[in-house]
Design a protein around this motif. Structure first.
Motif, PDB file in Angstrom:
ATOM      1  N   ALA A 115      38.696  15.225  69.624  1.00 15.03           N
ATOM      2  CA  ALA A 115      39.437  15.497  70.884  1.00 15.03           C
ATOM      3  C   ALA A 115      39.026  16.755  71.465  1.00 15.03           C
ATOM      4  O   ALA A 115      38.733  16.862  72.626  1.00 15.03           O
ATOM      5  N   ARG A 116      38.379  17.677  70.451  1.00 15.61           N
ATOM      6  CA  ARG A 116      37.883  19.163  70.937  1.00 15.61           C
ATOM      7  C   ARG A 116      36.763  18.713  71.528  1.00 15.61           C
ATOM      8  O   ARG A 116      36.270  19.469  72.643  1.00 15.61           O
ATOM      9  N   THR A 117      35.775  17.803  71.058  1.00 15.43           N
ATOM     10  CA  THR A 117      34.600  17.804  71.596  1.00 15.43           C
ATOM     11  C   THR A 117      34.586  17.123  72.848  1.00 15.43           C
ATOM     12  O   THR A 117      33.827  17.484  73.878  1.00 15.43           O
ATOM     13  N   LEU A 118      35.524  16.140  73.125  1.00 21.01           N
ATOM     14  CA  LEU A 118      35.814  15.365  74.378  1.00 21.01           C
ATOM     15  C   LEU A 118      36.237  16.327  75.394  1.00 21.01           C
ATOM     16  O   LEU A 118      35.869  16.396  76.603  1.00 21.01           O
ATOM     17  N   ALA A 119      37.115  17.248  75.030  1.00 19.41           N
ATOM     18  CA  ALA A 119      37.723  18.342  75.910  1.00 19.41           C
ATOM     19  C   ALA A 119      36.767  19.257  76.458  1.00 19.41           C
ATOM     20  O   ALA A 119      36.499  19.618  77.527  1.00 19.41           O
ATOM     21  N   ALA A 120      35.758  19.533  75.470  1.00 14.02           N
ATOM     22  CA  ALA A 120      34.543  20.460  75.779  1.00 14.02           C
ATOM     23  C   ALA A 120      33.599  19.864  77.002  1.00 14.02           C
ATOM     24  O   ALA A 120      33.266  20.390  77.956  1.00 14.02           O
TER      25      ALA A 120
ATOM     26  N   GLU B  22      31.250   9.297  79.943  1.00 18.13           N
ATOM     27  CA  GLU B  22      30.202  10.323  80.349  1.00 18.13           C
ATOM     28  C   GLU B  22      29.178   9.677  81.575  1.00 18.13           C
ATOM     29  O   GLU B  22      29.028  10.697  82.449  1.00 18.13           O
ATOM     30  N   PRO B  23      29.076   8.409  81.991  1.00 24.80           N
ATOM     31  CA  PRO B  23      28.333   8.179  83.135  1.00 24.80           C
ATOM     32  C   PRO B  23      29.245   8.225  84.367  1.00 24.80           C
ATOM     33  O   PRO B  23      28.806   8.307  85.389  1.00 24.80           O
ATOM     34  N   LEU B  24      30.822   8.629  84.199  1.00 24.16           N
ATOM     35  CA  LEU B  24      31.508   9.023  85.360  1.00 24.16           C
ATOM     36  C   LEU B  24      31.654  10.377  85.414  1.00 24.16           C
ATOM     37  O   LEU B  24      32.908  10.818  86.359  1.00 24.16           O
ATOM     38  N   ALA B  25      30.908  11.126  84.889  1.00 25.74           N
ATOM     39  CA  ALA B  25      31.262  12.715  84.966  1.00 25.74           C
ATOM     40  C   ALA B  25      31.402  13.013  86.459  1.00 25.74           C
ATOM     41  O   ALA B  25      32.325  13.796  86.711  1.00 25.74           O
ATOM     42  N   GLY B  26      30.577  12.725  87.234  1.00 27.02           N
ATOM     43  CA  GLY B  26      30.730  13.227  88.748  1.00 27.02           C
ATOM     44  C   GLY B  26      31.980  12.713  89.282  1.00 27.02           C
ATOM     45  O   GLY B  26      32.498  13.268  89.955  1.00 27.02           O
ATOM     46  N   ALA B  27      32.115  11.289  89.308  1.00 26.14           N
ATOM     47  CA  ALA B  27      33.251  10.895  89.806  1.00 26.14           C
ATOM     48  C   ALA B  27      34.688  11.405  89.302  1.00 26.14           C
ATOM     49  O   ALA B  27      35.846  11.327  90.163  1.00 26.14           O
ATOM     50  N   LEU B  28      34.884  11.788  87.955  1.00 24.37           N
ATOM     51  CA  LEU B  28      35.915  12.299  87.358  1.00 24.37           C
ATOM     52  C   LEU B  28      36.145  13.793  87.477  1.00 24.37           C
ATOM     53  O   LEU B  28      37.293  14.502  87.386  1.00 24.37           O
ATOM     54  N   SER B  29      35.099  14.692  88.102  1.00 24.63           N
ATOM     55  CA  SER B  29      35.284  15.944  88.480  1.00 24.63           C
ATOM     56  C   SER B  29      36.654  16.136  89.420  1.00 24.63           C
ATOM     57  O   SER B  29      36.659  15.588  90.292  1.00 24.63           O
TER      58      SER B  29
ATOM     59  N   GLU C 243      35.457  20.054  80.500  1.00 26.66           N
ATOM     60  CA  GLU C 243      35.660  21.289  80.833  1.00 26.66           C
ATOM     61  C   GLU C 243      34.038  21.553  81.452  1.00 26.66           C
ATOM     62  O   GLU C 243      34.002  22.231  82.619  1.00 26.66           O
ATOM     63  N   ARG C 244      32.950  21.044  80.759  1.00 28.66           N
ATOM     64  CA  ARG C 244      31.802  21.295  81.360  1.00 28.66           C
ATOM     65  C   ARG C 244      31.397  20.685  82.650  1.00 28.66           C
ATOM     66  O   ARG C 244      30.862  20.931  83.676  1.00 28.66           O
ATOM     67  N   ASN C 245      32.336  19.568  82.845  1.00 23.49           N
ATOM     68  CA  ASN C 245      32.222  18.771  83.995  1.00 23.49           C
ATOM     69  C   ASN C 245      33.317  18.778  85.089  1.00 23.49           C
ATOM     70  O   ASN C 245      33.507  17.896  85.848  1.00 23.49           O
ATOM     71  N   GLY C 246      33.983  19.870  84.938  1.00 24.18           N
ATOM     72  CA  GLY C 246      35.258  19.992  85.920  1.00 24.18           C
ATOM     73  C   GLY C 246      36.346  19.087  86.001  1.00 24.18           C
ATOM     74  O   GLY C 246      37.010  18.769  86.689  1.00 24.18           O
ATOM     75  N   VAL C 247      36.474  18.464  84.749  1.00 22.65           N
ATOM     76  CA  VAL C 247      37.607  17.535  84.485  1.00 22.65           C
ATOM     77  C   VAL C 247      38.679  17.937  83.738  1.00 22.65           C
ATOM     78  O   VAL C 247      38.488  18.791  82.605  1.00 22.65           O
ATOM     79  N   ARG C 248      39.945  18.044  84.383  1.00 25.03           N
ATOM     80  CA  ARG C 248      41.216  18.557  83.572  1.00 25.03           C
ATOM     81  C   ARG C 248      41.477  17.358  82.302  1.00 25.03           C
ATOM     82  O   ARG C 248      41.647  16.345  82.937  1.00 25.03           O
ATOM     83  N   TYR C 249      41.678  17.743  81.293  1.00 23.88           N
ATOM     84  CA  TYR C 249      41.865  17.104  80.142  1.00 23.88           C
ATOM     85  C   TYR C 249      42.878  17.269  79.191  1.00 23.88           C
ATOM     86  O   TYR C 249      43.321  18.484  78.929  1.00 23.88           O
ATOM     87  N   LEU C 250      43.596  16.095  79.111  1.00 27.48           N
ATOM     88  CA  LEU C 250      44.827  15.987  78.210  1.00 27.48           C
ATOM     89  C   LEU C 250      44.615  15.329  76.973  1.00 27.48           C
ATOM     90  O   LEU C 250      44.143  14.059  77.266  1.00 27.48           O
ATOM     91  N   ASP C 251      44.651  15.382  75.755  1.00 30.22           N
ATOM     92  CA  ASP C 251      44.466  14.580  74.531  1.00 30.22           C
ATOM     93  C   ASP C 251      46.365  14.109  74.246  1.00 30.22           C
ATOM     94  O   ASP C 251      46.877  15.007  74.090  1.00 30.22           O
TER      95      ASP C 251
END
Length: 287
Positions: A98-103, A76-83, A106-114
């Motif tokens: 997994a769904r919570t983390l994926a949401a 979470e502190p890395l949201a900007g760097a991970l965008s 998405e809000r932070n522009g990160v492409r996510y695979l669990d």
């Protein structure tokens, strides 16, 4: 070559990073206990002093931490760097986590695979390993070749909870097998047999029975439980004998008793002549 960062250097993280290094991918590693990076550094990994530093140049971030609360604390502190980057999370958890983390991703522009690793760490990167993924299909296709280095990959769908749901399903079968093994060993001890003796015969017996599982699965999917062989009445009688004999030997029968309850409920419902596999209907969601 893809610039990869591995966050978390427990047994799984170590195996993931080592596999990527062997394949020639530039690999940055980070762990809260930095000494765990020493062996990988000797193989060419770049240890990072912080999680932020670790992801700064990564095309792909692979996460293998203790649990989902830890993943949130780190990411979470890395949201900007991970965008704009892709995160593949291989941490054990639940579909809802997994769904919570994926949401959040998405809000932070990160492409996510669990993902779920169906392998012990020692077999990561070998033909024995296979992994389930769910979430961004675009991210999966882009990194599919790299993910295949870790073990045979399979993308289950866009719902990010699917990989962990499949993981839980398979592990449920595993723990059921362990329960039967424990019960068999405890009974063997009452007759002076060693666990090694009982287990050798159990492995032979279970190996012979494995072909029955696909047959049962076809019955379950079709819901056609017609049989002329091992029906519920026969199995309820047999399991009843096993439970009685187990208790007479002074061994608790609680590991197997719930299965007998499923059998008996099916008998009460008039399905005595149906296949043993019909007991699964007692577990069908919404039944």
């Amino acid at each position: 070559m893809t610039n990869v960062t591995v966050l978390g250097l427990g047994n799984l993280g170590q195996a993931l990073a080592a596999t990527l290094l062997t394949a020639g991918h530039p690999t940055t590693v980070w762990n809260r206990s930095p000494e765990k990076a020493a062996g990988l550094a000797g193989r060419g990994a770049v240890p990072a002093a912080s999680a932020a530093g670790a992801v700064a140049t990564a095309d792909l971030v692979v996460v293998a931490l203790l649990d989902y609360p830890t993943v949130h604390d780190v990411l979470e502190p890395l949201a900007g760097a991970l965008s704009g980057r892709t995160v593949v999370n291989l941490t054990s958890g639940t579909p809802e986590q997994a769904r919570t983390l994926a949401a959040w991703a998405e809000r932070n522009g990160v492409r996510y695979l669990d993902g779920a690793v169906m392998a012990v760490p020692q077999t990561v990167g070998t033909p024995e390993a296979f992994l389930f993924y769910s979430g961004s299909a675009q991210a999966y296709e882009e990194h599919r070749d790299l993910l295949a280095l870790l073990g045979e990959p399979r993308h289950l769908g866009e719902d990010p909870g699917l990989a962990l749901l499949q993981d839980i399903a398979l592990l449920s079968g595993m723990y059921g097998m362990f329960a039967g093994h424990f019960q068999a060993v405890a009974l063997g001890w009452t007759a002076g047999l060693s666990a090694v003796e009982v287990t050798a015969q159990l492995v032979r017996w279970l190996t012979a029975l494995l072909p029955a599982l696909p047959h049962f699965a076809a019955e379950m999917d079709s819901r056609d439980y017609t049989t002329e062989t091992s029906n519920l009445a026969i199995n309820a009688t047999g399991l009843g004998n096993i439970l009685a004999a187990t208790e007479r030997q002074g061994v608790p029968a609680g590991l197997l008793a719930p299965l007998q309850e499923l059998f008996l409920r099916q008998l009460d419902a008039g399905h005595a002549a149906a296949s043993l596999s019909r007991a699964v209907e007692e577990l069908r969601a919404g039944a």
